[in-house]
Design a protein around this motif. Structure first.
Motif, mmCIF file in Angstrom:
data_model
loop_
_atom_site.group_PDB
_atom_site.id
_atom_site.type_symbol
_atom_site.label_atom_id
_atom_site.label_comp_id
_atom_site.label_asym_id
_atom_site.label_seq_id
_atom_site.Cartn_x
_atom_site.Cartn_y
_atom_site.Cartn_z
ATOM 1 N N LEU A 145 3.991 1.355 10.105
ATOM 2 C CA LEU A 145 2.756 0.843 10.705
ATOM 3 C C LEU A 145 1.786 2.014 10.816
ATOM 4 C CD1 LEU A 145 4.375 -1.384 13.464
ATOM 5 C CD2 LEU A 145 3.336 -2.135 11.309
ATOM 6 N N LEU A 146 0.970 2.177 9.779
ATOM 7 C CA LEU A 146 0.018 3.287 9.694
ATOM 8 C C LEU A 146 -1.398 2.761 9.887
ATOM 9 C CD1 LEU A 146 1.532 5.067 6.559
ATOM 10 C CD2 LEU A 146 1.944 5.607 8.973
ATOM 11 N N ASP A 147 -2.181 3.451 10.690
ATOM 12 C CA ASP A 147 -3.560 3.029 10.950
ATOM 13 C C ASP A 147 -4.388 2.935 9.677
ATOM 14 O OD1 ASP A 147 -3.060 2.855 13.671
ATOM 15 O OD2 ASP A 147 -3.813 4.883 14.089
ATOM 16 N N ALA A 148 -4.112 3.811 8.705
ATOM 17 C CA ALA A 148 -4.919 3.855 7.486
ATOM 18 C C ALA A 148 -4.523 2.806 6.444
ATOM 19 C CB ALA A 148 -4.834 5.255 6.860
ATOM 20 N N THR A 149 -3.430 2.093 6.661
ATOM 21 C CA THR A 149 -3.021 1.059 5.707
ATOM 22 C C THR A 149 -4.005 -0.104 5.796
ATOM 23 O OG1 THR A 149 -0.699 1.666 5.912
ATOM 24 C CG2 THR A 149 -1.168 -0.504 5.025
ATOM 25 N N THR A 150 -4.506 -0.526 4.636
ATOM 26 C CA THR A 150 -5.502 -1.599 4.616
ATOM 27 C C THR A 150 -4.841 -2.972 4.720
ATOM 28 O OG1 THR A 150 -5.487 -1.840 2.211
ATOM 29 C CG2 THR A 150 -7.009 -0.192 3.130
ATOM 30 N N GLN A 151 -5.603 -3.930 5.210
ATOM 31 C CA GLN A 151 -5.101 -5.310 5.301
ATOM 32 C C GLN A 151 -4.830 -5.860 3.910
ATOM 33 O OE1 GLN A 151 -4.166 -6.933 8.161
ATOM 34 N NE2 GLN A 151 -3.248 -8.277 6.643
ATOM 35 N N ASP A 152 -5.618 -5.466 2.920
ATOM 36 C CA ASP A 152 -5.395 -5.909 1.541
ATOM 37 C C ASP A 152 -4.031 -5.422 1.045
ATOM 38 O OD1 ASP A 152 -6.260 -7.056 -1.043
ATOM 39 O OD2 ASP A 152 -6.253 -4.951 -1.682
ATOM 40 N N TRP A 153 -3.697 -4.160 1.312
ATOM 41 C CA TRP A 153 -2.406 -3.628 0.894
ATOM 42 C C TRP A 153 -1.275 -4.378 1.600
ATOM 43 C CZ3 TRP A 153 2.012 -1.735 2.915
ATOM 44 C CH2 TRP A 153 2.919 -1.161 2.005
ATOM 45 N N ILE A 154 -1.420 -4.624 2.904
ATOM 46 C CA ILE A 154 -0.394 -5.344 3.662
ATOM 47 C C ILE A 154 -0.189 -6.738 3.067
ATOM 48 C CG2 ILE A 154 0.165 -6.391 5.899
ATOM 49 C CD1 ILE A 154 -1.320 -3.959 7.186
ATOM 50 N N SER A 155 -1.265 -7.413 2.724
ATOM 51 C CA SER A 155 -1.163 -8.752 2.125
ATOM 52 C C SER A 155 -0.433 -8.699 0.796
ATOM 53 C CB SER A 155 -2.550 -9.364 1.923
ATOM 54 O OG SER A 155 -3.169 -9.569 3.174
ATOM 55 N N ARG A 156 -0.732 -7.689 -0.035
ATOM 56 C CA ARG A 156 -0.037 -7.556 -1.325
ATOM 57 C C ARG A 156 1.435 -7.208 -1.127
ATOM 58 N NH1 ARG A 156 -2.322 -3.263 -3.882
ATOM 59 N NH2 ARG A 156 -3.865 -2.945 -2.274
ATOM 60 N N PHE A 157 1.734 -6.351 -0.149
ATOM 61 C CA PHE A 157 3.122 -5.998 0.154
ATOM 62 C C PHE A 157 3.901 -7.247 0.578
ATOM 63 C CE2 PHE A 157 6.424 -4.757 3.195
ATOM 64 C CZ PHE A 157 7.142 -3.830 2.456
ATOM 65 N N ASP A 158 3.329 -8.012 1.504
ATOM 66 C CA ASP A 158 4.004 -9.227 1.976
ATOM 67 C C ASP A 158 4.191 -10.237 0.847
ATOM 68 O OD1 ASP A 158 4.186 -8.179 4.539
ATOM 69 O OD2 ASP A 158 2.447 -9.292 5.299
ATOM 70 N N ALA A 159 3.166 -10.399 -0.002
ATOM 71 C CA ALA A 159 3.287 -11.318 -1.126
ATOM 72 C C ALA A 159 4.365 -10.853 -2.094
ATOM 73 C CB ALA A 159 1.940 -11.462 -1.847
ATOM 74 N N GLY A 160 4.427 -9.540 -2.347
ATOM 75 C CA GLY A 160 5.465 -8.994 -3.227
ATOM 76 C C GLY A 160 6.847 -9.216 -2.662
ATOM 77 N N CYS A 161 7.003 -8.998 -1.353
ATOM 78 C CA CYS A 161 8.301 -9.223 -0.694
ATOM 79 C C CYS A 161 8.704 -10.689 -0.827
ATOM 80 C CB CYS A 161 8.219 -8.852 0.775
ATOM 81 S SG CYS A 161 8.101 -7.082 1.028
ATOM 82 N N ASN A 162 7.757 -11.577 -0.584
ATOM 83 C CA ASN A 162 8.039 -13.008 -0.714
ATOM 84 C C ASN A 162 8.436 -13.371 -2.136
ATOM 85 O OD1 ASN A 162 7.467 -13.445 2.007
ATOM 86 N ND2 ASN A 162 5.330 -13.979 1.607
ATOM 87 N N SER A 163 7.770 -12.765 -3.105
ATOM 88 C CA SER A 163 8.099 -13.078 -4.501
ATOM 89 C C SER A 163 9.483 -12.586 -4.882
ATOM 90 C CB SER A 163 7.027 -12.546 -5.455
ATOM 91 O OG SER A 163 7.122 -11.145 -5.611
ATOM 92 N N VAL A 164 9.871 -11.412 -4.379
ATOM 93 C CA VAL A 164 11.218 -10.908 -4.652
ATOM 94 C C VAL A 164 12.245 -11.864 -4.079
ATOM 95 C CG1 VAL A 164 12.888 -9.064 -4.184
ATOM 96 C CG2 VAL A 164 10.541 -8.488 -4.812
ATOM 97 N N ALA A 165 12.080 -12.232 -2.808
ATOM 98 C CA ALA A 165 13.042 -13.119 -2.152
ATOM 99 C C ALA A 165 13.135 -14.468 -2.858
ATOM 100 C CB ALA A 165 12.662 -13.304 -0.684
ATOM 101 N N SER A 166 11.999 -15.005 -3.282
ATOM 102 C CA SER A 166 12.024 -16.321 -3.946
ATOM 103 C C SER A 166 12.514 -16.256 -5.385
ATOM 104 C CB SER A 166 10.651 -16.987 -3.868
ATOM 105 O OG SER A 166 9.697 -16.257 -4.611
ATOM 106 N N SER A 167 12.522 -15.054 -5.985
ATOM 107 C CA SER A 167 12.971 -14.936 -7.381
ATOM 108 C C SER A 167 14.487 -14.742 -7.496
ATOM 109 C CB SER A 167 12.268 -13.773 -8.079
ATOM 110 O OG SER A 167 12.773 -12.516 -7.628
ATOM 111 N N VAL A 168 15.160 -14.487 -6.387
ATOM 112 C CA VAL A 168 16.610 -14.242 -6.432
ATOM 113 C C VAL A 168 17.317 -15.520 -6.879
ATOM 114 C CG1 VAL A 168 18.651 -13.713 -5.062
ATOM 115 C CG2 VAL A 168 16.538 -12.442 -4.670
#
Length: 169
Positions: A145-168
């Motif tokens: 949880l870094l102050d400089a992390t952008t909301q756009d990056w967080i959204s892409r990270f979460d979407a990537g995590c979701n895609s990994v989990a759903s691709s298993v």
């Protein structure tokens, strides 16, 4: 002159290795994909458990000891009936981490959300548990949880995590 073809061959091999997005564990019985740009930094594809850890580049973490990552971990079970116990064991390990704090919002029987402290930083972690046959699968998405992390990056990270989990599969 003979050196140039070797350099080009190495560059092509390096570029294709970085573009890899499909992975497997358990002798190819468990497959999944990750977004382009994620690099495998550790792979244990023998024995039990097996796991692959991917680093997810966050410009806000450059120059720090912090790293966002996604881990896909498998454990072969004696029977599907052992899944609940395997999940409870993983939850116990999570709760033993420094600074553990449960995040009840978004948690359920197959998703465990929580916070821990690593070094000077607080991390948010989401573990997802799935059973395929006799294999327990855990997808762990963790980021500082870094102050400089952008909301756009967080959204892409979460979407990537979701895609990994759903691709298993």
């Amino acid at each position: 002159m003979k050196l140039l073809p070797l350099i080009l061959l190495a560059a092509i091999g390096s570029a294709s290795a970085q573009e890899r997005t499909s992975y497997n564990l358990n002798e190819g019985n468990i497959t999944f994909s990750v977004p382009a740009g994620w690099s495998a930094i550790m792979e244990k594809s023998d024995g039990n458990p097996q796991a692959i850890i991917f680093v997810v580049p966050d410009p806000a973490a450059d120059g720090t000891d912090d790293t966002a990552s996604v881990t896909v971990k498998t454990r072969r079970l004696n029977s599907p009936n052992d899944f609940a116990e395997a999940t409870q064991n993983e939850l116990s390990l999570s709760k033993a981490q420094t600074g553990y704090e449960a995040e009840p919002e978004g948690s359920n029987a197959s998703v465990h959300r929580y916070f821990v402290t690593r070094g000077k930083s607080r991390y948010t972690i989401r573990d997802r548990f799935t059973l395929l046959g006799n294999v327990a699968i855990q997808v762990r998405c963790q980021r500082p949880l870094l102050d400089a992390t952008t909301q756009d990056w967080i959204s892409r990270f979460d979407a990537g995590c979701n895609s990994v989990a759903s691709s298993v599969k």
